[in-house]
Design a protein around this motif. Sequence first.
Motif, mmCIF file in Angstrom:
data_model
loop_
_atom_site.group_PDB
_atom_site.id
_atom_site.type_symbol
_atom_site.label_atom_id
_atom_site.label_comp_id
_atom_site.label_asym_id
_atom_site.label_seq_id
_atom_site.Cartn_x
_atom_site.Cartn_y
_atom_site.Cartn_z
ATOM 1 N N PHE A 309 0.830 -1.213 0.000
ATOM 2 C CA PHE A 309 0.000 0.000 0.000
ATOM 3 C C PHE A 309 0.866 1.265 0.000
ATOM 4 C CE2 PHE A 309 -4.062 -1.918 2.163
ATOM 5 C CZ PHE A 309 -4.239 -2.733 1.063
ATOM 6 N N LEU A 378 -10.359 -1.546 -3.881
ATOM 7 C CA LEU A 378 -9.150 -1.372 -4.695
ATOM 8 C C LEU A 378 -9.328 -1.979 -6.085
ATOM 9 C CD1 LEU A 378 -6.203 -2.011 -2.204
ATOM 10 C CD2 LEU A 378 -6.818 0.139 -3.328
ATOM 11 N N LEU A 397 -7.925 4.864 -1.459
ATOM 12 C CA LEU A 397 -6.966 4.266 -0.525
ATOM 13 C C LEU A 397 -7.258 4.703 0.905
ATOM 14 C CD1 LEU A 397 -4.550 2.455 -0.052
ATOM 15 C CD2 LEU A 397 -3.043 4.402 -0.494
#
Length: 497
Positions: A309, A378, A397
């Motif tokens: 991430f 995502l 995100l």
Amino acid sequence: MNHPSAPASPAPAYPQTLGHPRPLWMLFMTEFWERFAFYGIRWALVLYIVSQFFGGDATGEATANRTYGAYLALVYAAAIFGGYIADRVLGYQRSILVGALVMAAGLFAIAVPEKHIFELGLATIIVGNGLFKPNISTMVGKLYGVSDARRDSGFTIFYMGINLGAMISPVLTEWLAKAVFGSNAMPSYKYVFIASGVGMLISLGWFWVGRRGLKDVGLPPKGGESPLRVVAVLVGMLVAVPVVFSLLAAGAGFLQWVLSILFLALSALLLVEGIREGKVQRDRVIAMLIIFAFNVLFWMFFEQAGSSFTFLADKIVNRQLGDFNFPTAWFQSVNSIAIITLAPLIAWIWVAMKRRNPSIPRKFGLGLIFNGLAFLLLMFALSSLVNEHGKIPFWTLFMVYVIQSVGELCLSPIGLSMVTKLAPLRLVGFGMGGWFLSTGIGNNLSGIFAGHVSGERGMTVPSALSGYTFGFWSLLGAGALLFLIAPLINRLMHGVK
């Protein structure tokens, strides 16, 4: 390994501050600064490895991810030994002081831009954290009597210290790395590590000054007051550092074998003891081991937060909010903000549901499903929301971290409590070891998985979409399976709620 829910003796009478024993606030700040140090380096580690040891080449992402996963896994594995040393050798107070000192040394060492010194520094942090982390939580429990109604409230306050340290640290360390000592183009990561080392020294100093208020709690076991024991433990830690260094250097694949063998041996030991104690205890051990397996999967995907991430935020997320560029590091604070905000709400929901409150396996199942929903978001963003510059919207995100935090709140708080209820009475410490090991195995797998997400040449939209699609289906499938077999696991628990 003692657990905070089972103090060995009645708690001393303490002066009270805001309705709680005064030493709680000292432990709160000690843990605040330790978490400041731990989370300070979390956002920077993978970015630093690529920048410093691969010259910024994206081909280093997979190695960085695997190193991060192995580091976290060993932090959890070391906690097993740290609890034993505090119980049998040093006592909790001296264990925390020695652990903090060793951690600080490791944090300063990783600021040295040389690969072997960096890895030795990581190994030193791991060894020090093993002696610090499991024992300060135990100390909180020892401030309260067994039947003290304030115990849960005390742990909630302590948990806020953890999350406040984790929330503030990325913001401050990112500012030091980019605005004070570096720039956005050339961050000075070593100041992140130095600031974290200073935070650890503050934690050490805070506990050193405040520990007198603990009275007899956490003192060495009877007959173990000799300072030579501290020397012996320090020598043992010096021996342990190269061992941990070797495990880090051997790579995540080899470490996975080591952790898996340890976990199987621990599981066999628990199962044999369960069988010896009779059918009910045998069944409870089986239920606990099944949940451990699902715990591995949860952390394998949850811990993308500090690895893949980070690269996603750095390369593929559009962080431009008007005239403000949202720093990559600040995403690490979202989880803490979400936990502080949502924990009281979720606790209220469980109470409000009364008899319909989900069972332990179903709460674990919800944790897996919420984690899966974060990956579904995502998938949607990477397949449908990519702009002409190859970027996905900032909010996607951000919300991934929030949704994962809901999953964490469904699963994580009940884990240790579950172990104390299901493990054989003589082996609760080994049960805790199984919990830590399953989490550690998940963290190591998270690094291996993140390496696949980045691929051989660094993260791209297609590589991220492929990896996170696998994450979604794995988590959804595991969550659904756990919901289906929940009645069976509940029967194996024989009335444990």
